[in-house]
Design a protein around this motif. Sequence first.
Motif, PDB file in Angstrom:
ATOM      1  N   LEU A 182       0.825  -1.206   0.000  1.00 29.22           N
ATOM      2  CA  LEU A 182       0.000   0.000   0.000  1.00 29.22           C
ATOM      3  C   LEU A 182       0.862   1.260   0.000  1.00 29.22           C
ATOM      4  CD1 LEU A 182      -2.745  -1.033   2.595  1.00 29.22           C
ATOM      5  CD2 LEU A 182      -3.082  -0.674   0.153  1.00 29.22           C
ATOM      6  N   GLU A 183       1.894   1.276   0.832  1.00 28.28           N
ATOM      7  CA  GLU A 183       2.740   2.455   0.936  1.00 28.28           C
ATOM      8  C   GLU A 183       3.553   2.671  -0.335  1.00 28.28           C
ATOM      9  OE1 GLU A 183       4.143   5.876   2.254  1.00 28.28           O
ATOM     10  OE2 GLU A 183       2.596   4.675   3.224  1.00 28.28           O
ATOM     11  N   SER A 184       3.997   1.583  -0.966  1.00 29.22           N
ATOM     12  CA  SER A 184       4.733   1.703  -2.231  1.00 29.22           C
ATOM     13  C   SER A 184       3.838   2.276  -3.321  1.00 29.22           C
ATOM     14  CB  SER A 184       5.273   0.337  -2.660  1.00 29.22           C
ATOM     15  OG  SER A 184       6.195  -0.162  -1.719  1.00 29.22           O
ATOM     16  N   THR A 185       2.581   1.852  -3.336  1.00 26.16           N
ATOM     17  CA  THR A 185       1.628   2.384  -4.319  1.00 26.16           C
ATOM     18  C   THR A 185       1.380   3.866  -4.079  1.00 26.16           C
ATOM     19  OG1 THR A 185       0.536   0.220  -4.439  1.00 26.16           O
ATOM     20  CG2 THR A 185      -0.677   2.103  -5.294  1.00 26.16           C
ATOM     21  N   ALA A 186       1.190   4.247  -2.821  1.00 29.64           N
ATOM     22  CA  ALA A 186       0.985   5.658  -2.488  1.00 29.64           C
ATOM     23  C   ALA A 186       2.197   6.488  -2.887  1.00 29.64           C
ATOM     24  CB  ALA A 186       0.700   5.810  -0.998  1.00 29.64           C
ATOM     25  N   SER A 187       3.384   5.973  -2.614  1.00 31.32           N
ATOM     26  CA  SER A 187       4.615   6.684  -2.938  1.00 31.32           C
ATOM     27  C   SER A 187       4.779   6.845  -4.446  1.00 31.32           C
ATOM     28  CB  SER A 187       5.814   5.938  -2.351  1.00 31.32           C
ATOM     29  OG  SER A 187       7.015   6.604  -2.642  1.00 31.32           O
ATOM     30  N   ALA A 188       4.501   5.774  -5.197  1.00 33.20           N
ATOM     31  CA  ALA A 188       4.636   5.833  -6.655  1.00 33.20           C
ATOM     32  C   ALA A 188       3.643   6.829  -7.259  1.00 33.20           C
ATOM     33  CB  ALA A 188       4.425   4.444  -7.259  1.00 33.20           C
ATOM     34  N   LEU A 189       2.404   6.810  -6.776  1.00 34.80           N
ATOM     35  CA  LEU A 189       1.396   7.754  -7.274  1.00 34.80           C
ATOM     36  C   LEU A 189       1.761   9.190  -6.911  1.00 34.80           C
ATOM     37  CD1 LEU A 189      -1.878   5.785  -6.428  1.00 34.80           C
ATOM     38  CD2 LEU A 189      -1.000   6.294  -8.718  1.00 34.80           C
ATOM     39  N   ALA A 190       2.271   9.383  -5.701  1.00 30.69           N
ATOM     40  CA  ALA A 190       2.674  10.728  -5.277  1.00 30.69           C
ATOM     41  C   ALA A 190       3.808  11.248  -6.156  1.00 30.69           C
ATOM     42  CB  ALA A 190       3.091  10.715  -3.814  1.00 30.69           C
ATOM     43  N   TYR A 191       4.761  10.392  -6.475  1.00 34.11           N
ATOM     44  CA  TYR A 191       5.872  10.810  -7.338  1.00 34.11           C
ATOM     45  C   TYR A 191       5.366  11.151  -8.739  1.00 34.11           C
ATOM     46  CZ  TYR A 191      10.118  10.675 -10.111  1.00 34.11           C
ATOM     47  OH  TYR A 191      11.135  10.998 -10.976  1.00 34.11           O
ATOM     48  N   PHE A 192       4.459  10.341  -9.248  1.00 31.12           N
ATOM     49  CA  PHE A 192       3.906  10.600 -10.584  1.00 31.12           C
ATOM     50  C   PHE A 192       3.228  11.963 -10.634  1.00 31.12           C
ATOM     51  CE2 PHE A 192       0.144  10.492 -13.347  1.00 31.12           C
ATOM     52  CZ  PHE A 192       0.746  10.292 -14.576  1.00 31.12           C
ATOM     53  N   HIS A 193       2.404  12.260  -9.652  1.00 29.75           N
ATOM     54  CA  HIS A 193       1.689  13.537  -9.641  1.00 29.75           C
ATOM     55  C   HIS A 193       2.624  14.713  -9.363  1.00 29.75           C
ATOM     56  CE1 HIS A 193      -2.417  12.103 -10.163  1.00 29.75           C
ATOM     57  NE2 HIS A 193      -2.179  11.145  -9.284  1.00 29.75           N
ATOM     58  N   SER A 194       3.698  14.475  -8.612  1.00 29.05           N
ATOM     59  CA  SER A 194       4.639  15.567  -8.332  1.00 29.05           C
ATOM     60  C   SER A 194       5.373  16.017  -9.588  1.00 29.05           C
ATOM     61  CB  SER A 194       5.649  15.128  -7.266  1.00 29.05           C
ATOM     62  OG  SER A 194       6.533  14.136  -7.771  1.00 29.05           O
ATOM     63  N   THR A 195       5.493  15.128 -10.571  1.00 25.79           N
ATOM     64  CA  THR A 195       6.156  15.492 -11.835  1.00 25.79           C
ATOM     65  C   THR A 195       5.182  16.114 -12.830  1.00 25.79           C
ATOM     66  OG1 THR A 195       5.792  13.275 -12.764  1.00 25.79           O
ATOM     67  CG2 THR A 195       7.835  13.640 -11.537  1.00 25.79           C
ATOM     68  N   LYS A 196       3.896  16.126 -12.490  1.00 25.89           N
ATOM     69  CA  LYS A 196       2.865  16.633 -13.399  1.00 25.89           C
ATOM     70  C   LYS A 196       2.103  17.809 -12.813  1.00 25.89           C
ATOM     71  CE  LYS A 196       3.470  13.128 -16.317  1.00 25.89           C
ATOM     72  NZ  LYS A 196       3.950  13.307 -17.709  1.00 25.89           N
ATOM     73  N   LEU A 197       2.722  18.517 -11.882  1.00 24.47           N
ATOM     74  CA  LEU A 197       1.987  19.581 -11.191  1.00 24.47           C
ATOM     75  C   LEU A 197       1.576  20.709 -12.127  1.00 24.47           C
ATOM     76  CD1 LEU A 197       3.741  19.926  -7.716  1.00 24.47           C
ATOM     77  CD2 LEU A 197       1.524  18.921  -8.266  1.00 24.47           C
ATOM     78  N   ASP A 198       2.396  20.993 -13.141  1.00 25.26           N
ATOM     79  CA  ASP A 198       2.037  22.063 -14.076  1.00 25.26           C
ATOM     80  C   ASP A 198       0.724  21.773 -14.778  1.00 25.26           C
ATOM     81  OD1 ASP A 198       4.218  23.603 -13.487  1.00 25.26           O
ATOM     82  OD2 ASP A 198       5.462  22.810 -15.098  1.00 25.26           O
ATOM     83  N   SER A 199       0.555  20.529 -15.218  1.00 25.68           N
ATOM     84  CA  SER A 199      -0.697  20.159 -15.886  1.00 25.68           C
ATOM     85  C   SER A 199      -1.828  19.967 -14.882  1.00 25.68           C
ATOM     86  CB  SER A 199      -0.503  18.880 -16.705  1.00 25.68           C
ATOM     87  OG  SER A 199      -0.085  17.798 -15.884  1.00 25.68           O
ATOM     88  N   GLU A 200      -1.481  19.581 -13.643  1.00 25.00           N
ATOM     89  CA  GLU A 200      -2.508  19.373 -12.618  1.00 25.00           C
ATOM     90  C   GLU A 200      -3.249  20.667 -12.300  1.00 25.00           C
ATOM     91  OE1 GLU A 200      -3.572  16.694 -11.230  1.00 25.00           O
ATOM     92  OE2 GLU A 200      -2.040  15.168 -11.569  1.00 25.00           O
ATOM     93  N   ILE A 201      -2.517  21.785 -12.267  1.00 28.75           N
ATOM     94  CA  ILE A 201      -3.143  23.059 -11.886  1.00 28.75           C
ATOM     95  C   ILE A 201      -3.350  23.958 -13.112  1.00 28.75           C
ATOM     96  CG2 ILE A 201      -2.262  22.984  -9.543  1.00 28.75           C
ATOM     97  CD1 ILE A 201      -0.067  24.837 -10.321  1.00 28.75           C
ATOM     98  N   ALA A 202      -3.446  23.348 -14.289  1.00 34.10           N
ATOM     99  CA  ALA A 202      -3.671  24.116 -15.515  1.00 34.10           C
ATOM    100  C   ALA A 202      -4.966  24.937 -15.478  1.00 34.10           C
ATOM    101  CB  ALA A 202      -3.675  23.172 -16.719  1.00 34.10           C
ATOM    102  N   PRO A 203      -6.063  24.445 -14.848  1.00 29.66           N
ATOM    103  CA  PRO A 203      -7.305  25.246 -14.816  1.00 29.66           C
ATOM    104  C   PRO A 203      -7.212  26.530 -14.003  1.00 29.66           C
ATOM    105  CG  PRO A 203      -7.761  22.923 -14.384  1.00 29.66           C
ATOM    106  CD  PRO A 203      -6.273  23.109 -14.282  1.00 29.66           C
ATOM    107  N   LEU A 204      -6.126  26.718 -13.266  1.00 31.18           N
ATOM    108  CA  LEU A 204      -6.009  27.888 -12.388  1.00 31.18           C
ATOM    109  C   LEU A 204      -6.186  29.197 -13.146  1.00 31.18           C
ATOM    110  CD1 LEU A 204      -5.253  28.894  -9.476  1.00 31.18           C
ATOM    111  CD2 LEU A 204      -2.895  28.981 -10.275  1.00 31.18           C
TER     112      LEU A 204
END
Length: 247
Positions: free
Chosen positions: A96-118
């Motif tokens: 579970l923790e490895s999955t959370a860590s992997a997903l967190a890393y993936f989203h941390s590299t995509k923050l520009d697109s994550e907050i594009a609607p701003l």
Amino acid sequence: MSDQRRKALKTILQLTCQILWVVGLVVGLSGVYLLMIYRQSSLFLSHSYITLPAVFALASAAFLLASGCLGSWLSFRDSTFLQGLFVYLLVLVFCLESTASALAYFHSTKLDSEIAPLRGVFQNYTGSSKDLNSRAVDAAQEELQCCGVHDYRDWLETSWFNSTGGLCVPHSCCNSTFPSCNGAVDQPWQLYAQGCQVKLEIRLQFVLSFLIWGSPLVFLVEVVLFLTVAQLMRHQPVMDYQVLDKN
């Protein structure tokens, strides 16, 4: 195995389980914090998938706390069944923790697109307290202590700014250290200097980094626990039975 060594191993098990509780609390609070950020800033985020690391982190935290309780119990009694269950929970926690860590890393590299609607939300600002976008913008600028997407000059390009005379930005841009601030663009020193995009990225990166580094930390703690439990299981005391001969 001598009683002294078994006592030392059980002491290590007890102390390590307490560390497991602390790690579980940190991971759980990180997940809660990420969910709080999403709740407050959902209009600025492109989708809800960024909450997945928080979901796995909360599940991991629950099993971490349960594993810590079970491990502490094992330090006071000998049970092969409970030791096996403890090892199973540790494996589940690591997954579970490895999955959370992997997903967190993936989203941390995509923050520009994550907050594009701003930018779009800021462009649609109307200043009305009845408008959901406007309330979200004002709340974000006050909480994050920011102004505009990149800085206050972003407001000069909005239709709201032109329709209001082109003299002031929203009052939520005012730095709280200047009570007399009215949002006038000819007094930029009274406005927050940084834009909301940078501030939101910093906040998201901060909580995601906790989730990313949670997996290696859990792994190190679990290695100690695995080795300790393995030694205890290997030298499990066997009950001696006295066989009485029948006369």
